[in-house]
Every structure is written in C-alpha cells, then in structure tokens.
Design an enzyme around this catalytic site. Sequence first.
Site, PDB file in Angstrom:
ATOM      1  CD  GLU A  36      10.723  36.387  61.454  1.00 16.43           C
ATOM      2  OE1 GLU A  36      10.094  35.664  60.664  1.00 16.43           O
ATOM      3  OE2 GLU A  36      10.201  36.916  62.466  1.00 16.43           O
ATOM      4  CG  ASP A  38      18.980  42.080  63.754  1.00 15.61           C
ATOM      5  OD1 ASP A  38      18.531  43.237  63.838  1.00 15.61           O
ATOM      6  OD2 ASP A  38      19.399  41.431  64.728  1.00 15.61           O
ATOM      7  CB  SER A  83      18.238  78.141  80.887  1.00 17.26           C
ATOM      8  OG  SER A  83      18.384  79.511  81.213  1.00 17.26           O
ATOM      9  CG  LEU A  84      12.707  75.866  81.831  1.00 13.91           C
ATOM     10  CD1 LEU A  84      12.052  74.548  82.216  1.00 13.91           C
ATOM     11  CD2 LEU A  84      11.663  76.843  81.328  1.00 13.91           C
ATOM     12  CD  GLU A 113       5.820  69.019  79.792  1.00  9.69           C
ATOM     13  OE1 GLU A 113       5.732  68.426  78.710  1.00  9.69           O
ATOM     14  OE2 GLU A 113       6.339  70.142  79.933  1.00  9.69           O
ATOM     15  CE  LYS A 115      15.323  70.996  84.494  1.00  7.72           C
ATOM     16  NZ  LYS A 115      16.584  70.258  84.303  1.00  7.72           N
ATOM     17  CG  ASP A 117      19.738  64.346  84.909  1.00 10.18           C
ATOM     18  OD1 ASP A 117      20.032  65.439  84.402  1.00 10.18           O
ATOM     19  OD2 ASP A 117      20.404  63.823  85.820  1.00 10.18           O
ATOM     20  CD  GLU A 173      16.671  66.810  78.593  1.00 11.37           C
ATOM     21  OE1 GLU A 173      17.640  66.970  79.348  1.00 11.37           O
ATOM     22  OE2 GLU A 173      16.093  67.761  78.013  1.00 11.37           O
ATOM     23  CE1 TYR A 225      11.537  70.477  75.870  1.00 12.38           C
ATOM     24  CE2 TYR A 225      12.538  68.365  76.402  1.00 12.38           C
ATOM     25  CZ  TYR A 225      12.663  69.712  76.118  1.00 12.38           C
ATOM     26  OH  TYR A 225      13.905  70.290  76.070  1.00 12.38           O
ATOM     27  CE  LYS A 312      17.311  70.567  88.651  1.00 15.88           C
ATOM     28  NZ  LYS A 312      18.456  71.432  88.296  1.00 15.88           N
ATOM     29  CB  CYS A 406      46.428  41.075  96.199  1.00 19.58           C
ATOM     30  SG  CYS A 406      44.903  40.280  95.621  1.00 19.58           S
ATOM     31  CB  CYS A 409      46.802  36.196  95.759  1.00 22.59           C
ATOM     32  SG  CYS A 409      47.361  37.666  94.855  1.00 22.59           S
ATOM     33  CB  CYS A 424      46.296  42.033  92.309  1.00 17.42           C
ATOM     34  SG  CYS A 424      47.095  40.425  92.554  1.00 17.42           S
ATOM     35  CB  CYS A 430      45.054  36.858  91.908  1.00 18.64           C
ATOM     36  SG  CYS A 430      44.010  37.849  92.989  1.00 18.64           S
TER      37      CYS A 430
END
Length: 668
Positions: A36, A38, A83-84, A113, A115, A117, A173, A225, A312, A406, A409, A424, A430
């Site tokens: 519905e 969509d 940056s931290l 909080e 961090k 990635d 992020e 954040y 970290k 292989c 085979c 292969c 195979c």
Amino acid sequence: MTREEAKLRIEELTEKINYYNDLYYQQSTSAISDFEFDKLLEELIKLEDLHPKFKKEDSPSQRVGGTITKEFKTVYHVYPMLSLSNTYSEEELIEFDNRVKKAIGTNFEYIAELKFDGVAMSITYENGILKQATTRGDGVRGDDVTANVKTIRSIPLKIKSNNIPPLFEVRGEVFLPLDSFNKINKEREDIGEPLLANPRNAASGTIKMQDSTVVAQRKLDCFVYGLLGENLDIKSHHEALIKIKEWGFNVSDSYSSCKDIQEVMSYINKWERERFKLPLGTDGIVIKVNDYKQQEILGYTAKSPRWAIAYKYKADTASTILESIEYQVGRTGAVTPVANLLPVQLAGTKVKRASVHNANEIKRLDLRIGDTVFVEKGGEIIPKITGVNLGLRPENSIPIEYISNCPECGTPLIRKEGEAVHYCPNEKGCPPQIKGKLEHFIQRKALNIEGIGSETVDQLFAKGLVKDPSDLYDLTFEKLCNLERFGEKSANNILKGLETSKTVPFKNVLFGIGIRYVGNTVAEKLADHFNNIDALAKASFEELREVPEIGEKIAQGVVEYFAQEEHRVFIERLKKAGLQMEAQKKVIEFESNIFEGKTFVISGVFQNFSRDSIKEKVEKNGGKVVSSISAKLNFLIAGENMGPSKLEKAQKLGIHMISEDEFTDMLK
C-alpha cells in the site's frame, strides 16, 4: 485530473506518506502494508512528473533517488567539524578527567555515547526544510551530498514541530546496518564481485555514489548526536539530544548521563560486549562534558575540543591454530580459500573458520598448516586472519601452495590477468556451480519459484533431472513424484511455481540467468536500456558502456556471456519455455508533441538528468530514442565523457549535437 486537483492530491499524498514514514522510523509502527505504501509513492511520483511545479521540498519521492551527481561541490562548514582526541587507556581517561576538574571544578556531569562506525555528516535545515548535507572532509570543508542523504528514510526532509529555529545544523553518523551490509556482500559474492571490506567503508563509498537511486537501494541509516545554531535556548548536550529526538531525528537511546569518571568506566565496561548485539558497527565510546557553558570554559585545542574525548576499544583479537585450508567453489566458478581453525572465543562468539580471501593473501601472510594465527573480526563481522606468530611456528613447516585444480571436478583453474581470484571454467560439469546457478535462478529476486529449495535442487541434480535452469521447465508430475519424500501436493506446488515464474518481469529473468557481475540493480538498468534479450545479446562493448553505471568489467562480462554458443542455446530454451524476455512497455503520458518525428541518441554523463530521465522526457514530448547513430538521426544529446566512437561518427555524418542546457531550452 485538473491542475488544481493534481496540486491538492500531491499535497495530500506528500503529507500522508511523510506521516507513515515518521510512524515507521520514529515510532516503529507499520500503519499500512509495504504494498500500500509503495502504491501511494508510485502515484505521487507520476503526478510530480506530470506537474513538476507542484513538487514540494519535503516530497518523499526524493527518498527513491534519481539525481545524478557528476561532481560533489565543496562546502565550507559554518561550524568546523573537529576530530576528537582518542585513547585506548583508562589511565588517560582519568588524566582527561583531572584536566576537566582543574578547569571547572567538580560540579559537572558527563554524557557517554556509543561511537558509531560510519561517516560523519553535517545537515543544515532552513525554516524546517533539509537544505544541505555535507561530509566532514578535512573538518573545515566537505562535499555536498544532499541528494544522497535525502534518500535516508530516518532523516526528516521537513521538521514538523513549530518550536524550531529558522536555521540550525545537526551532526550525525551515517552508517550501513549490518543486515544491509551482509545482503550486499551476499549478492556481490553471488555475481562474482569482490566483497566489501567492512560496513564503514561501504557507507563511505555509498554516500559518494553518483546515482542517488543506487544509494536509496543500499538502505543507509543515520544516528544524530549533535545540534548547532544561534539562539537555540538549550543549556546542555543532554537537552540537545532530547530536543532533536522530539523534532523527529533518529537518536540512539544508548547514551547515559554519568556523574563522574567511575560511572563512565562502568558504561565503557557494559558496552564492551553488549555492542556486538547492536545492528551496526561501533568502535568506542565518546565522553562529553554535558553543560554548554562549561564546554565554553574548557574550549578547544587547534584540532579538537578539550571537553570531549573518545575511548577506543582495542580490536578484539584471538590466537589459535590453523588446522587446514579448504576451498569452496561458488556459482560463478570463483574458488575461495577458507581457514579451518581450532575453535576460539572472539567478540562474543566461537570462531571455527576464517576468510583468507585468495592466493595473494595466503602468500602475503606466508600461511602454513599448524601455524598459530591471529584472528580478528573485520568490521567486527567477518572473522579474518591478520597475522602469524612466527615464534610458535612448527619446525619443518611448509608454505601452503594454492591448488591448481578444482576441488570439486578436477578441472585446471584459471586466473584472469588483473584479478586475484582463481576460477573453475567447467560451468557445465562442476556440481557446486550447477547447483549454485539453480539456487540463484529460483531465488526471490530472480524467478521466485516457490516449492523449490536447496534440498530439492540437490535431489533434482542427483537424479540427473536438472543440469541447468532451463531443465526445470521440462519437469513433469511423474518425474517429481518419483523423488524421495515427494507427494502429490509437493509436485503440484513446484509445477505451479514454475508456471507462475513465466510471468516474472524481464529484469528478474535477466538477473536469474546469472551473467557474471550482473547483479539485481545492473540487470534492471540493462533491461530498461535494451528492452529485450535479443537487443542485449547483440550489444557491443561500447554500447554496453553507454548504459549508466555499466563499467568495463560488467560490459566485458555481458559480451563474453553471449559470445558462447551454449549460453545462446540456454536462452532459446528459456524463451521456448515461455519466460518474459522483453520489458513491458511503459504507458507514456504525453506532455507535448514538440519532438514528433524526431530521433535522438543520448551519450555521456549529465549534470541534472540521468540518461533514463532524458529518454523519458524525449518520449513524453513525442520523440524517439535510438541506440545507434545513422545519417537519419536528428539529434545527438552530448554529455561529458561521451563515447569517442559516437562522437567521431556524429561529426563525420554532420549530426546536430546539442548540450544538456540546449535540450532543456528545447523543452521550454
């Protein structure tokens, strides 16, 4: 529908879809089915195409992409994205705490909080409307990725609250959820592409893609954040988090107020293991002094704030014994070495196997059976061997030699120039390749054949009933009933599923055929561009490269596939079975007849249009788009990096070449 009726319907659909979006992403509530939802979105997109003047700035149609960005404009940050300072040591955290106390005393609290990635993002709103999204870059300036960020459904296009400043910025992020990352890698493995290394790199690469439609399909997400702006009437970071959540942003509930550094340590210890249960990657904890006035007193160094630090987590590494190497053969014939390990605990799970990727990696690591190896989780998901403890290497150990035949085979393996993977070439004989192709063909994104699973594929292959997907359409009730554990109902379900698959769209059939490097998205683009299997089979390398997002490797893969007689016979058998080998023609809603009787060729990359949208505009205004240049051609719409052969031929024949701007003027 009159223009006024269209305007009212566009407004109604925009409001309704945004409401359902908000329910789903902010309140985890599904008020209507995906089907519905969509259908509503499809209706909105059609109306906006017909009446572009009524398209609203917060239109949810932007979520599906469609914008092509050739170059990402450089934007200077209003507030630098510093940056931290990082630490892996509890002692350095205590030193940080002592410095804070020395500057502001002991009457303060921290906010801790996770961090995440991903990719740091700055998003600017004017009068509640998303205006610009910029990557961190070097902290002073970044890239404008607004079109791509608008496809992220958890980021509001418009803030509904009345209590908002006229101009503000949020920081967040952008990340690729682990589920999405694993699905992408599964498809890449299936079509013979190298796997993405980790979710962070995948998110970073996705946010800089030129085609926002592909970005939308990757299903990125974002945790916000931070809040910045003038006269915000907010006194602390905690208040900011509450405020931006009220405004509809996705804020992780994992943060915590900590009255002292000991509570921060407890928070760090709690999440050291718990973080592996989250649906995204994390690599540490961010600790911030909560009060804004105290942050001002603490100030900044040249590179980072003095009121925040990132702790970290050390990469979770385990040491264990390499017991053996086994070689797996995939659907495309790619041979992947996998290390069998003495089971070891790693990142909350027991690891018995690890990826070694290819022969180059085995040689680089100088791996030997019996070695004590170091194992990490790449992106904290895929276990991988990162090194060898040479001090514990057994005497007389022998380097591992990559197999030359292989393992399934016995066929001699091949390795194409410039590729790291061995293949292969025996795709017809195979067993794992044959069964892999069958499983690929029946999957949901391809022919979606209900009633057949991997166990049934094994049975059909073992009995010699099916050797390639076209054999499925020769199955009969009698043949199926002779299979073990098969009854009348099971046989009829399969036959019904096969019959239903004959109505599956051409793009799905093309994906199911299993051409190397042709994934679901690429199959859709090829189907839209060439319209039918015969036109695709005849396409040259240069013609394939003309299709948006089709690189040299994919184009070469398609040419090589159709060059083989056995593949052409296979396609003919599928045609005979009744599968859809031609895209359904779209119903064109005409805007004018200004191009009536005119033919166009589109070549190159454009600033404001995708080639598909230019084609659509030509057709809506009575023209016809063709693939090749001839003396009868009226116009060549020339973008940047157009094919040199097309340019040379057009100049030789004196074809009228027009730019993107000239085409836009013609439409006016």
